[in-house]
Design a protein around this motif. Sequence first.
Motif, PDB file in Angstrom:
ATOM      1  N   ASN A 294      39.418   9.640  -8.729  1.00  0.00           N
ATOM      2  CA  ASN A 294      40.742   9.542  -8.104  1.00  0.00           C
ATOM      3  C   ASN A 294      40.781   8.520  -6.966  1.00  0.00           C
ATOM      4  N   ILE A 295      39.614   7.874  -6.667  1.00  0.00           N
ATOM      5  CA  ILE A 295      39.555   6.913  -5.563  1.00  0.00           C
ATOM      6  C   ILE A 295      39.164   5.536  -6.101  1.00  0.00           C
ATOM      7  N   THR A 296      39.984   4.542  -5.784  1.00  0.00           N
ATOM      8  CA  THR A 296      39.692   3.153  -6.112  1.00  0.00           C
ATOM      9  C   THR A 296      39.341   2.419  -4.822  1.00  0.00           C
ATOM     10  N   VAL A 297      38.255   1.682  -4.833  1.00  0.00           N
ATOM     11  CA  VAL A 297      37.842   0.904  -3.668  1.00  0.00           C
ATOM     12  C   VAL A 297      38.151  -0.564  -3.944  1.00  0.00           C
ATOM     13  N   GLU A 298      39.046  -1.113  -3.164  1.00  0.00           N
ATOM     14  CA  GLU A 298      39.504  -2.490  -3.342  1.00  0.00           C
ATOM     15  C   GLU A 298      38.724  -3.405  -2.397  1.00  0.00           C
ATOM     16  N   LEU A 299      37.786  -4.172  -2.937  1.00  0.00           N
ATOM     17  CA  LEU A 299      36.880  -4.990  -2.133  1.00  0.00           C
ATOM     18  C   LEU A 299      37.465  -6.362  -1.813  1.00  0.00           C
ATOM     19  N   THR A 300      37.327  -6.763  -0.546  1.00  0.00           N
ATOM     20  CA  THR A 300      37.619  -8.123  -0.116  1.00  0.00           C
ATOM     21  C   THR A 300      36.384  -8.670   0.577  1.00  0.00           C
ATOM     22  N   SER A 301      35.783  -9.712  -0.012  1.00  0.00           N
ATOM     23  CA  SER A 301      34.606 -10.356   0.570  1.00  0.00           C
ATOM     24  C   SER A 301      35.040 -11.639   1.273  1.00  0.00           C
ATOM     25  N   ILE A 302      34.605 -11.799   2.514  1.00  0.00           N
ATOM     26  CA  ILE A 302      35.044 -12.932   3.344  1.00  0.00           C
ATOM     27  C   ILE A 302      33.815 -13.568   3.981  1.00  0.00           C
ATOM     28  N   PRO A 303      33.731 -14.908   4.001  1.00  0.00           N
ATOM     29  CA  PRO A 303      32.593 -15.557   4.666  1.00  0.00           C
ATOM     30  C   PRO A 303      32.503 -15.149   6.132  1.00  0.00           C
ATOM     31  N   TRP A 304      31.271 -15.061   6.631  1.00  0.00           N
ATOM     32  CA  TRP A 304      31.051 -14.666   8.026  1.00  0.00           C
ATOM     33  C   TRP A 304      31.837 -15.553   8.989  1.00  0.00           C
ATOM     34  N   ALA A 305      31.917 -16.847   8.710  1.00  0.00           N
ATOM     35  CA  ALA A 305      32.557 -17.779   9.641  1.00  0.00           C
ATOM     36  C   ALA A 305      34.028 -17.446   9.868  1.00  0.00           C
ATOM     37  N   ASP A 306      34.668 -16.831   8.870  1.00  0.00           N
ATOM     38  CA  ASP A 306      36.103 -16.531   8.961  1.00  0.00           C
ATOM     39  C   ASP A 306      36.383 -15.044   9.180  1.00  0.00           C
ATOM     40  N   TYR A 307      35.358 -14.236   9.059  1.00  0.00           N
ATOM     41  CA  TYR A 307      35.565 -12.797   8.911  1.00  0.00           C
ATOM     42  C   TYR A 307      36.244 -12.143  10.107  1.00  0.00           C
TER      43      TYR A 307
END
Length: 435
Positions: free
Chosen positions: A77-90
């Motif tokens: 019942n749980i969806t995990v929506e991943l967003t990966s961002i470079p460290w420089a912009d995070y």
Amino acid sequence: MKKASLLSLTLLLMLTMLATACSGGTSNEPNNQANAGSGNEPQEEMITLKFWYPGTEDILTTAVKDIIQKFEDQNPNITVELTSIPWADYFQKLTVSYAGGLQPDVQGLGFGQLISTVNQGKYLDLNPYIEADNWEGKEDFFPDILKAGQYENGQYGLLMPEIRPLAYRKDFFTEAGLDPNNPPKTLDEIFEYAEKLKKVENGKTVRGGIDIQTSNGEQSYLSLLLLLGEDFYDEKGNPTFDSQTSIDLVQRMVDLYKSGAIIQANQQQVTGTPFQNSQAALAFISTSGAAALKQSVGADKIGWVLPPAGKDGKQTALMLGTFLTASQKSKHPEEAWKFIKFWFDKSNILDFTTKTGYIPPLQSVKADFVKLAPENEISFEALNDARGYGASGSWAINVKYLRLALEESYAGVRPVAEALKDNAAKAREELASAQ
């Protein structure tokens, strides 16, 4: 005739009652099988957790996705929506998301990022959830690593530590005529070896002797400064990077750069640091930072030792890492904690750290992790004398002006002492005005 009608009516009523009983339509049984699949049973609420994680390297993102998949399989019942961002912009993007009310439910945070913003009331205190679950992982954590995510009796993050012992390229040592089994043992030898290990072709350095970043370079600078028994700000958050010890150290670093023993690089460049790209022979780097390099050149070509002895023989290693934290404004705090708890499950954290090179923070998996590679033993040994950034709201201001001072020094904009002293003074002014 009347008797026949009465008999027919009686039979009809009996058949109706029998049909009703068989249908179960009036049953009050809560687990009545006739209701299965009828669409009347309560449905679990479908929930989506927004999850941001810093770093876009393939090894890292693959490991993160593996944990997410396992979690979703066990929690349909749980969806995990991943967003990966470079460290420089995070951190900038994360700050903007919080300002606009669009923050993720769960996020990774760098060591300095958490300790400099934990007093802003953004993050969820995990203690009530830990206590409600009587979570055994709390007792399993190495105490100092658990404390790294604490602030004013709250637990605002759980850390996957990165320890920065000294890594070196054995093949480059051999090429330079140095013993690959005899790395530098003192701070002075670090600078001596860096000169011997540099490789120059046609007047241009093609391989540095040591990986010291010249832009956003506070981490490699601090790895050396800690060996001299100092930090770049004190326990009250006041800048100390203009001390004579710091000035002397930076001057030696600048001299290495001018001699060609350091290749110009940004600590946060997406393509990796010189050591990660086989363009430097020595580096204070974590096992996670060298994970891809091990795969590309072979683990047998990389040596790992404790940091060389500095002042008073200390071998203090820099400890950073990535915290998992949750937003205080998450609409799904229970599920956010459930995901974090799942991440730090014994089998999951061992699998993740094995793939990525992070150090598992749980005592119960240390033995299994150490068996995997010799550098893991060194990393755990380095934990005996390791320091991270001190918790302080002034961290970001101090880092900003330290970076400026280092960049000005390397670029020759002004003398080292002047660059450090002037920027430390600016940091003090900004801190005073912010009070």
